[in-house]
Design a protein around this motif. Structure first.
Motif, PDB file in Angstrom:
ATOM      1  N   GLU A 184       0.839  -1.302   0.004  1.00 23.77           N
ATOM      2  CA  GLU A 184      -0.030   0.196  -0.096  1.00 23.77           C
ATOM      3  C   GLU A 184       0.828   1.154   0.016  1.00 23.77           C
ATOM      4  O   GLU A 184       0.534   2.114  -0.786  1.00 23.77           O
ATOM      5  N   LEU A 185       1.903   1.356   0.805  1.00 21.77           N
ATOM      6  CA  LEU A 185       2.709   2.393   0.816  1.00 21.77           C
ATOM      7  C   LEU A 185       3.503   2.729  -0.319  1.00 21.77           C
ATOM      8  O   LEU A 185       3.911   3.826  -0.947  1.00 21.77           O
ATOM      9  N   VAL A 186       4.016   1.705  -0.934  1.00 20.54           N
ATOM     10  CA  VAL A 186       4.916   1.434  -2.389  1.00 20.54           C
ATOM     11  C   VAL A 186       3.763   1.901  -3.405  1.00 20.54           C
ATOM     12  O   VAL A 186       4.319   3.003  -3.861  1.00 20.54           O
ATOM     13  N   GLY A 187       2.603   1.527  -3.514  1.00 22.75           N
ATOM     14  CA  GLY A 187       1.572   1.830  -4.486  1.00 22.75           C
ATOM     15  C   GLY A 187       1.327   3.621  -4.272  1.00 22.75           C
ATOM     16  O   GLY A 187       0.755   4.032  -5.379  1.00 22.75           O
ATOM     17  N   SER A 188       1.278   4.230  -3.114  1.00 23.44           N
ATOM     18  CA  SER A 188       0.801   5.166  -3.054  1.00 23.44           C
ATOM     19  C   SER A 188       2.185   6.224  -3.201  1.00 23.44           C
ATOM     20  O   SER A 188       1.893   7.549  -2.664  1.00 23.44           O
ATOM     21  N   GLY A 189       3.159   5.663  -3.430  1.00 25.34           N
ATOM     22  CA  GLY A 189       4.616   6.684  -3.632  1.00 25.34           C
ATOM     23  C   GLY A 189       4.940   7.084  -2.358  1.00 25.34           C
ATOM     24  O   GLY A 189       5.640   8.130  -2.363  1.00 25.34           O
ATOM     25  N   ARG A 190       4.673   6.490  -0.961  1.00 24.81           N
ATOM     26  CA  ARG A 190       5.054   6.843   0.205  1.00 24.81           C
ATOM     27  C   ARG A 190       6.228   5.964   0.761  1.00 24.81           C
ATOM     28  O   ARG A 190       6.380   5.967   1.828  1.00 24.81           O
ATOM     29  N   SER A 191       6.990   5.049  -0.085  1.00 23.89           N
ATOM     30  CA  SER A 191       8.064   4.258   0.323  1.00 23.89           C
ATOM     31  C   SER A 191       9.343   4.795  -0.463  1.00 23.89           C
ATOM     32  O   SER A 191       9.468   4.964  -1.571  1.00 23.89           O
ATOM     33  N   PHE A 192      10.303   5.099   0.511  1.00 20.92           N
ATOM     34  CA  PHE A 192      11.751   5.743  -0.224  1.00 20.92           C
ATOM     35  C   PHE A 192      12.967   4.875   0.379  1.00 20.92           C
ATOM     36  O   PHE A 192      12.963   4.418   1.573  1.00 20.92           O
ATOM     37  N   ALA A 193      13.806   4.827  -0.544  1.00 23.77           N
ATOM     38  CA  ALA A 193      15.036   4.211  -0.245  1.00 23.77           C
ATOM     39  C   ALA A 193      16.143   4.781  -1.140  1.00 23.77           C
ATOM     40  O   ALA A 193      15.851   5.235  -2.136  1.00 23.77           O
ATOM     41  N   ARG A 194      17.282   4.459  -0.537  1.00 26.34           N
ATOM     42  CA  ARG A 194      18.534   4.523  -1.451  1.00 26.34           C
ATOM     43  C   ARG A 194      19.264   2.877  -1.602  1.00 26.34           C
ATOM     44  O   ARG A 194      19.325   2.188  -0.575  1.00 26.34           O
ATOM     45  N   LEU A 195      19.453   2.482  -2.774  1.00 29.47           N
ATOM     46  CA  LEU A 195      19.973   1.387  -3.296  1.00 29.47           C
ATOM     47  C   LEU A 195      21.584   1.414  -3.484  1.00 29.47           C
ATOM     48  O   LEU A 195      22.011   2.020  -4.019  1.00 29.47           O
ATOM     49  N   ASP A 196      22.260   0.100  -3.131  1.00 30.81           N
ATOM     50  CA  ASP A 196      23.580   0.091  -3.508  1.00 30.81           C
ATOM     51  C   ASP A 196      23.715  -0.401  -4.756  1.00 30.81           C
ATOM     52  O   ASP A 196      22.837  -0.633  -5.567  1.00 30.81           O
TER      53      ASP A 196
END
Length: 282
Positions: A184-196
């Motif tokens: 749900e959070l990913v789908g609503s654009g509210r999940s954030f991260a930095r990937l290596d």
């Protein structure tokens, strides 16, 4: 007319009155308000009951009774009434969370029947900001997680939850509810991260609750192998920039008082203490 001694389970016709109570403290009430604004007061859609306390026929205090038990603008008399109702219903929640003083009162009343708790976090500073920090630049590599990256973000979410709460979110139903919440959070654009460079999460955070007045950051986590490298501060500034631009004019979070490193990071990112929460974990 309902009297001072009345508590009741609220329904759809009580929505406006409940939203008025939630709106009195938009930062502290962001979690419950965000759910009510989306789901209304129907228990099936809300994921729990909303209990109301009336003073002279006017709704003045609330208690959300779902996976968490959460007090909202609860006076001492309301806390006692909600405790009586909770005792009669029996414990169905995995935690009690809310403003520190009324939550402590509630737990004193419930502990004889509901205790012992697995853990009590008596003072969790509630922090908020309405602006970007002056002395820290947002990490340009922190971005929104896409819907096709669930397999990338999910292990980090599970690791964060297990580290923070002390139990795995995959227990019980195999993680179906937790996975649905992350999706749900990913789908609503509210999940954030930095990937290596290998596509593994280095830093992550979510905007877990959002209303037009305030939102709440949760799930802040740095992978163990990347801790101590200064990722958290710029990462938080990046999430804060997204939140202020796209979600709400005030951004909040709450943190364990013993997590001094996190508190320093949030202060550097411009957050200031505006209150305190308490959590009782079962």
């Amino acid at each position: 007319m309902l009297t001072q001694t009345t508590t009741t389970v609220l329904g759809p016709s009580d929505l406006d009155a409940a939203l008025a109570v939630l709106g009195r403290e938009p930062v502290a009430n962001a979690f419950v308000a965000s759910r009510v604004q989306v789901a209304g007061l129907d228990p099936w859609r809300l994921g729990g009951e909303m209990w109301g306390w009336y003073e002279n026929g006017i709704l003045t205090s609330l208690c959300y009774a779902g996976a968490n038990l959460v007090l909202i603008c609860a006076t001492p008399r309301a806390v006692r009434a909600f405790a009586d109702r909770a005792r009669r219903a029996g414990r169905r929640c995995s935690s009690i969370v809310g403003p520190a003083e009324p939550t402590a009162q509630l737990w004193r009343l419930l502990e004889p029947g509901w205790g012992p708790a697995r853990e009590i976090r008596a003072h969790q500073p509630l922090m908020a900001t309405d602006r970007m920090p002056a002395g820290i630049a947002p990490d340009p590599y922190v971005r929104r997680i896409r819907k096709d990256e669930m397999e990338t973000i999910m292990p980090a979410c599970v690791a964060m939850f297990t580290e923070e709460v002390g139990v795995s979110p995959l227990a019980g139903d195999g993680g179906l509810l937790y996975q649905a919440r992350v999706a749900e959070l990913v789908g609503s654009g509210r999940s954030f991260a930095r990937l290596d460079e290998y596509g593994k999460v280095m830093f992550k955070a979510e905007v877990g609750a959002a209303t037009p007045e305030a939102c709440q950051i949760q799930g802040v986590w740095v992978a163990p192998e990347y801790r101590g490298r200064g990722l958290a501060g710029p990462g938080m500034a990046a999430v804060l920039r997204y939140a202020l631009a796209d979600v709400a004019p005030v951004v909040s979070l709450y943190v364990n008082d013993f997590n001094t490193a996190a508190r320093r990071t949030y202060l550097r990112a411009g957050f200031r203490e505006v209150g305190a929460f308490m959590s009782v974990l079962f």
